[in-house]
Enzyme design. Structure first.
Site, PDB file in Angstrom:
ATOM      1  N   THR A   1       0.830  -1.310   0.175  1.00 24.02           N
ATOM      2  CA  THR A   1       0.073  -0.093  -0.174  1.00 24.02           C
ATOM      3  C   THR A   1       0.850   1.292   0.227  1.00 24.02           C
ATOM      4  O   THR A   1       0.605   2.216  -0.767  1.00 24.02           O
ATOM      5  CB  THR A   1      -0.972  -0.129   1.308  1.00 24.02           C
ATOM      6  OG1 THR A   1      -1.855  -0.961   1.098  1.00 24.02           O
ATOM      7  CG2 THR A   1      -1.700   1.258   1.332  1.00 24.02           C
TER       8      THR A   1
ATOM      9  N   CYS B   1     -23.994  -8.413   1.563  1.00 22.15           N
ATOM     10  CA  CYS B   1     -24.859  -8.530   2.500  1.00 22.15           C
ATOM     11  C   CYS B   1     -24.200  -9.691   3.546  1.00 22.15           C
ATOM     12  O   CYS B   1     -25.158  -9.996   4.469  1.00 22.15           O
ATOM     13  CB  CYS B   1     -26.362  -9.032   2.102  1.00 22.15           C
ATOM     14  SG  CYS B   1     -26.028 -10.703   0.998  1.00 22.15           S
TER      15      CYS B   1
ATOM     16  N   ALA C   1       5.716  -8.527   1.542  1.00 23.10           N
ATOM     17  CA  ALA C   1       6.528  -9.554   1.772  1.00 23.10           C
ATOM     18  C   ALA C   1       5.586 -10.653   2.318  1.00 23.10           C
ATOM     19  O   ALA C   1       5.714 -12.071   1.996  1.00 23.10           O
ATOM     20  CB  ALA C   1       7.462  -9.507   2.763  1.00 23.10           C
ATOM     21  N   HIS C   2       4.454 -10.225   2.951  1.00 20.97           N
ATOM     22  CA  HIS C   2       3.579 -11.441   3.707  1.00 20.97           C
ATOM     23  C   HIS C   2       2.774 -12.054   2.645  1.00 20.97           C
ATOM     24  O   HIS C   2       1.864 -13.107   3.161  1.00 20.97           O
ATOM     25  CB  HIS C   2       2.991 -10.591   4.876  1.00 20.97           C
ATOM     26  CG  HIS C   2       1.598  -9.629   4.334  1.00 20.97           C
ATOM     27  ND1 HIS C   2       0.096 -10.126   4.525  1.00 20.97           N
ATOM     28  CD2 HIS C   2       1.724  -8.320   3.681  1.00 20.97           C
ATOM     29  CE1 HIS C   2      -0.243  -9.058   3.950  1.00 20.97           C
ATOM     30  NE2 HIS C   2       0.342  -8.153   3.352  1.00 20.97           N
TER      31      HIS C   2
END
Length: 377
Positions: free
Chosen positions: A72, A328, A201-202
């Site tokens: 991110t 929903c 990396a994860h």
């Protein structure tokens, strides 16, 4: 209780070898990489060795790799730089991108008055390349195209070389969120002419809280974080030495056994699809996730023929970890923006679940999941 983890697109469990590398680093790398004494020099050397190792996997120079805290952050760093530093006034993306891209584009549109345009996608989430070409040719503005290599919700694979070549012919920059692809697919950046790429990396059995951005040589980088001169001035903040070394180790393992792991995980996906179809002929697959040629082998997005708001919660109670997909659904505060873009005529109200696999997934895990789905449906 069972502990079945089928949410590997969200995060993966960390390799034991990676933990060992990080533990050794925590013991031996005492210094701050910015310090000039022997402890700092040793830490700096470890970071730069990892940078070189990572760069080799993608056939680029170490100077083109910038370490970040996540995919991110890497997306944000690239998009902000494109606008603030490289003169981009128009970004072309799609409405099924990760929010790291979509929300950043929205912010830049409001704060910097850039133009953001969305390329069309069909009911399967396939990018309309002819529409992309028309958007590129519609103006002479400095343009960046941002399209993800492997969609994190429906698994669609982007035709990377086609998009890269189209961008080059139209003098546009090309950024791809490659978070779901790195560690699972080889990417030679001397053949696929991406200008910007990101990793976390994860997603490939490394530690959380570390990733990197690739900036092709020749692009200057303005930092979003100020206060130091780390990462050659591109990112102020003391490098997360132990996590960087863990990421290096995880990536090395991933590419050493890539084909073996791919064959195994793909066989699990094929088996799971066949078993799901035995439950009901009305079960459908979102996007291209059933297509083994045009979707990632780790992701399967399944749309069940019913509206069951408690399905995700019930699977969790049974010890099965998955991700939801419909608006929903219990456990999902907001619906999937990807599925909302693709599904209509009541299909969007049906319960969708994303199953995602890794090398640690077992056939018995899938058998139990199918059995539990039969009960719940």
């Amino acid at each position: 209780m069972n502990a079945i983890y089928l949410d590997n697109a969200a995060t993966t469990n960390i390799y034991k070898e990676v933990i060992e590398v990080m533990q050794i680093s925590m013991t031996e790398n005492l210094g701050n990489p910015s310090s000039i004494h022997q402890f700092g020099r040793k830490a700096k050397s470890s970071v730069e060795t990892a940078r070189k190792n990572i760069a080799k996997h993608f056939n680029v120079s170490a100077a083109e790799i910038i370490f970040t805290s996540s995919g991110t952050e890497a997306d944000n760093l690239i998009l902000h730089n494109a606008v603030l530093n490289l003169g981009v006034t128009k970004i072309i993306t799609s409405k099924i991108e990760h929010h790291a891209v979509l929300h950043t584009c929205e912010f830049l549109q409001k704060s910097r008055s850039i133009t953001v345009e969305y390329v069309k996608v069909d009911a399967f989430g396939t990018i309309d390349i002819l529409h992309l070409e028309s958007l590129l040719k519609a103006s002479e503005e400095k343009t960046l195209v941002s399209l993800m290599m492997l969609n994190n919700e429906i698994g669609n694979m982007l035709p990377m070389n086609d998009i890269a070549n189209l961008c080059k012919r139209n003098d546009a920059l090309f950024h791809s969120d490659t978070v779901q692809a790195i560690g699972h697919y080889t990417i030679d950046l001397q053949k696929t002419m991406l200008d910007f790429m990101v990793a976390s990396a994860h997603k490939f059995h490394g530690p959380k809280g570390v990733g990197f951005a690739f900036f092709r040589k020749g692009f200057g980088i303005l930092p979003m974080l100020h206060g130091g001169d780390q990462e050659k001035g591109a990112r102020s903040s003391t490098e997360n030495v132990h996590a960087i070394l863990g990421m290096d180790k995880a990536l090395s393992i991933a590419y050493d056994v890539l084909q073996k792991d791919k064959d195994y995980i793909e066989s699990l996906k094929v088996y799971f699809i066949s078993e799901l179809k035995k439950i009901s002929e009305d079960i459908q697959f979102n996007g291209l996730s059933e297509d083994l040629e045009r979707s990632g082998y780790t992701i399967l997005s399944v749309r069940f023929p019913v509206k069951n708001e408690m399905l995700l919660f019930s699977l969790d109670l049974a010890g099965i970890a998955v991700s939801g997909g419909s608006a929903c659904q219990s456990g999902s505060n907001k619906g999937s923006h990807v599925l909302s873009e693709l599904l209509f005529n009541g299909e969007e109200d049906k319960t969708s679940i994303r199953f995602s696999f890794s090398k640690f997934t077992k056939k018995e895990d899938l058998d139990f999941t199918v059995l539990k789905l039969k009960e719940l449906l």
